[in-house]
Scaffold this active site. Sequence first.
Site, PDB file in Angstrom:
ATOM      1  N   GLY B  12       0.858  -1.173   0.000  1.00 18.83           N
ATOM      2  CA  GLY B  12       0.000   0.000   0.000  1.00 18.83           C
ATOM      3  C   GLY B  12       0.898   1.228   0.000  1.00 18.83           C
ATOM      4  O   GLY B  12       2.107   1.099   0.086  1.00 18.83           O
ATOM      5  N   CYS B  13       0.342   2.427  -0.138  1.00 23.30           N
ATOM      6  CA  CYS B  13       1.235   3.559  -0.342  1.00 23.30           C
ATOM      7  C   CYS B  13       0.579   4.911  -0.188  1.00 23.30           C
ATOM      8  O   CYS B  13      -0.629   5.048  -0.067  1.00 23.30           O
ATOM      9  CB  CYS B  13       1.815   3.521  -1.742  1.00 23.30           C
ATOM     10  SG  CYS B  13       2.686   2.024  -2.112  1.00 23.30           S
ATOM     11  N   ALA B  14       1.453   5.944  -0.234  1.00 27.92           N
ATOM     12  CA  ALA B  14       1.045   7.346  -0.336  1.00 27.92           C
ATOM     13  C   ALA B  14       1.749   7.954  -1.536  1.00 27.92           C
ATOM     14  O   ALA B  14       2.918   7.669  -1.765  1.00 27.92           O
ATOM     15  CB  ALA B  14       1.466   8.093   0.920  1.00 27.92           C
ATOM     16  N   HIS B 182       6.667   9.398  -3.233  1.00 28.27           N
ATOM     17  CA  HIS B 182       6.042   8.130  -2.890  1.00 28.27           C
ATOM     18  C   HIS B 182       6.500   7.637  -1.526  1.00 28.27           C
ATOM     19  O   HIS B 182       7.671   7.721  -1.191  1.00 28.27           O
ATOM     20  CB  HIS B 182       6.423   7.084  -3.945  1.00 28.27           C
ATOM     21  CG  HIS B 182       5.715   5.783  -3.771  1.00 28.27           C
ATOM     22  ND1 HIS B 182       6.283   4.701  -3.135  1.00 28.27           N
ATOM     23  CD2 HIS B 182       4.472   5.398  -4.139  1.00 28.27           C
ATOM     24  CE1 HIS B 182       5.415   3.703  -3.130  1.00 28.27           C
ATOM     25  NE2 HIS B 182       4.309   4.092  -3.729  1.00 28.27           N
ATOM     26  N   ASN B 209       0.019   3.835  -5.960  1.00 29.47           N
ATOM     27  CA  ASN B 209      -0.541   3.335  -4.716  1.00 29.47           C
ATOM     28  C   ASN B 209      -1.568   2.292  -5.090  1.00 29.47           C
ATOM     29  O   ASN B 209      -2.535   2.598  -5.768  1.00 29.47           O
ATOM     30  CB  ASN B 209      -1.198   4.478  -3.938  1.00 29.47           C
ATOM     31  CG  ASN B 209      -2.021   3.972  -2.773  1.00 29.47           C
ATOM     32  OD1 ASN B 209      -1.813   2.845  -2.309  1.00 29.47           O
ATOM     33  ND2 ASN B 209      -2.950   4.780  -2.306  1.00 29.47           N
TER      34      ASN B 209
END
Lengths: 501, 363
Positions: B12-14, B182, B209
């Site tokens: 998962g991510c930003a 990121h 993401n």
Amino acid sequence: MGIEFLYPEFEVVRNDARCIRCRVCERQCANEVHTYDEEGHVILSDDAKCVNCQRCVSLCPTRALKIVKSDCTFRENANWQPDTIREIYKQANSGGVLLSSMGNPKPLPVYWDKILINASQVTNPSIDPLREPMETRVFLGKKPGVMERDENGNLKTELPPQLELSMPVMFSAMSYGSISYNAHASLARASKELGIYYNTGEGGLHEDFYVYGPNTIVQVASGRFGVHKEYLEAGAAVEIKMGQGAKPGIGGHLPGTKIVGDVSRTRMIPEGSDAISPAPHHDIYSIEDLRQLVYSLKEATEYKKPIIVKVAAVHNIAAIASGVARSGADIIAIDGFRGGTGAAPTRIRDNVGIPIELALAVVDKRLRDEGIRNNVSLVVGGSIRSAADVVKAVALGADACYIATAAVLALGCHLCRTCQTGKCNWGIATQRPELVKRLNPDIGSERLVNLMTAWNHEIKELMGGMGINSIEALRGNRLMLRGVGLTEKELEILGISHAGE
Amino acid sequence: MEKEGQIRIPSGCAIAAVISKEGRRMTGESITEAMKPMHDRSNGLGGGFAGYGIYPKYKDLYALHFFFNNRDTRKACEAMLKEDFEVVQSEIIPTRTIKEITDKPIIWRYFVSPLSSRMSALQIDEKEFVVRCAMKINSTVKDAYVFSCGKNMGTFKAVGFPEDVGRFYQLDEYEGYSWTAHGRYPTNTPGWWGGAHPFTLLDYSIVHNGEISSYDANRRFIEMFGYKCTLQTDTEVITYIFDYLLRRQGLSLEEAASVVAAPFWSTIAGRDAETAKKLSYLRTVYSSLLITGPFSIVLGFDGGLMALNDRLKLRSMVTGEKDDLVFIASEEAAIRVMAQDAVNIQAPAGGEPFIVRVKEGKY
């Protein structure tokens, strides 16, 4: 009797307390198993004639009947199994080649059952097909490799001819002759309603079914039965049958008893003559000859229809498919060794060819390795038994599946495997009018539509579970599959990891 | 433990991005700050940035950013490079020593120009040549990894939280007209710098993401065209897909977006005949490049950015504006850090590309 005697395989068990002597069983059995004895007011059964098609069982109003496997056995022998011994006796009696019907029943590996499907948990969401769009539409045909623009910079959107399917399943080839008019009517009507296709097989197209042309694939096989210009023009696609999974290396067999009336006219051969197609196409002795036939058919149909080349899954299938992909074919259909048939020599059916799962895996890989996977679509059959098999096939790399055995099961077939006798009590694999009329096309087509609708729901459920909402994102998506109980080599060929990896 | 590339690791991510439509150059400080309020979307196992317009002095040269595990590999790789390129400048990428970032590899950059004799021998153009060289190094040279190979742009990434990675690479000392960022939340701990985002090829960079469910279908298709997915990450395959569609197939950004986030057939049916025909064509021809499963991505390229969500919009992504600046981020909070009074905050619909370009001649 005596040395030629074979004890019946099945026994008809009648619960006399329940039997009301209505004689339905007697009327329903084309094999003439049941007879009524006026004097004793009893119904007698000749077990020797029973093929275990379950027709009498299904229609008995009081559930008085059941068919059981006979417990009269040979002395146990792990090497000489009862079937083997019986076949020896039969051949010693007749001197003939043994004939069988439907797919290979031997306990050979079914790889579908050793492959498991993935689902989303936590890191990405599964998608609920009841609440979100879920797409199963498929286009079969060659896709251009290079996009082109006109002088104004607009995309040129002309595509080579494509077949549009509402779901990745079609009804596979079953000829008119091997199956009945009503069976064909059921398949044709269901295909139209479902937005998919059925396949004429090699027996031509009955004139009544030309109206279903937009949902029909017309087949050209080595016997060229019923092939003429109007026939080719009637279909949505033309399939060249090079081989069949149940009998790779030989042509179609239709016993003369089934070549009657309209069947004879549609096939353009005399009544009562056996229709034994040549083993090869006599104008195709090599791959370059196939190319000529592909282009002959394209010329005949003005390049408006995709050409399918159907081959049986054999040892060198990857190289064969690569050659076919370069022959101008738009679609390759591969038929696995468990595929069904209306009649095939037993030895060939049970011993020739390879499993479709392995054939599909190596063909898809080979076409990708060569960078030509988008030049053709891949359709696989033989045997696809459920929505799960469809999902696994697509994930291994198929664009769509062919089903035939599952379709005739929906029409009432009970897999008694005696289609070659032409005495199908369910009105499917017969040409006897009194039997054919037992299959009502209104009901038959409805049952086919039900089956496919159910499968499509299941396909969507399985896709949604994986977080996939369009079938094309499943195609070739082998990470969604894991093997269980398979060897390293089998996993390598299938191109999948073992469960737990 | 297997490292990235040997095993597939979902994460998962930003993400965040900023661009000046006027081509005004800004330091990397603001984009680094923007990642702070989204701290919890990362887990310290990967952060990175891409800056465009950061190397004006060498703008006609390809900037190759490398991770090397040891000095010998660097020497060997350098010898390889010199066979294919004129190396104009070779230098260490400056970093700050901070306690949050540890185990750093040798981080190097070369500014290079492809040798025309080599290109003509292979009968390929400059970009294809650079792509092939980068692919070759990444798939054949152990302990060396090219993580950026565009002109006048560069990627900076590491194992760590993004705000620390920005500080580590001294992004406050670079000036670019556009930045993407990121922060990563992998569900495994490979601890390998190459696995962080952005992922780049030529001037295309992707921050992403999500976890795409179509991965293997996409990978196996794109690998037919010479791409090698060595990392097994979504971001890598998405980058290659855009390179294939934009550079090699010559599609426009909008057309490429309608391939990877294709409209539903029911939506296509509702469009005017000509548009429907075009969309059906793209969807049919490039059907294996449809990406399903959740994603929000920002594609950086020479002179612009494109943000795109999956067609169901299964990941958050918002955009905003302030004067000549346009912002994209997983959360509005990140935009508010870059411009407290940003206006026109919107959430682009699933599958609707959001494209921003710098004015012609301003970058």
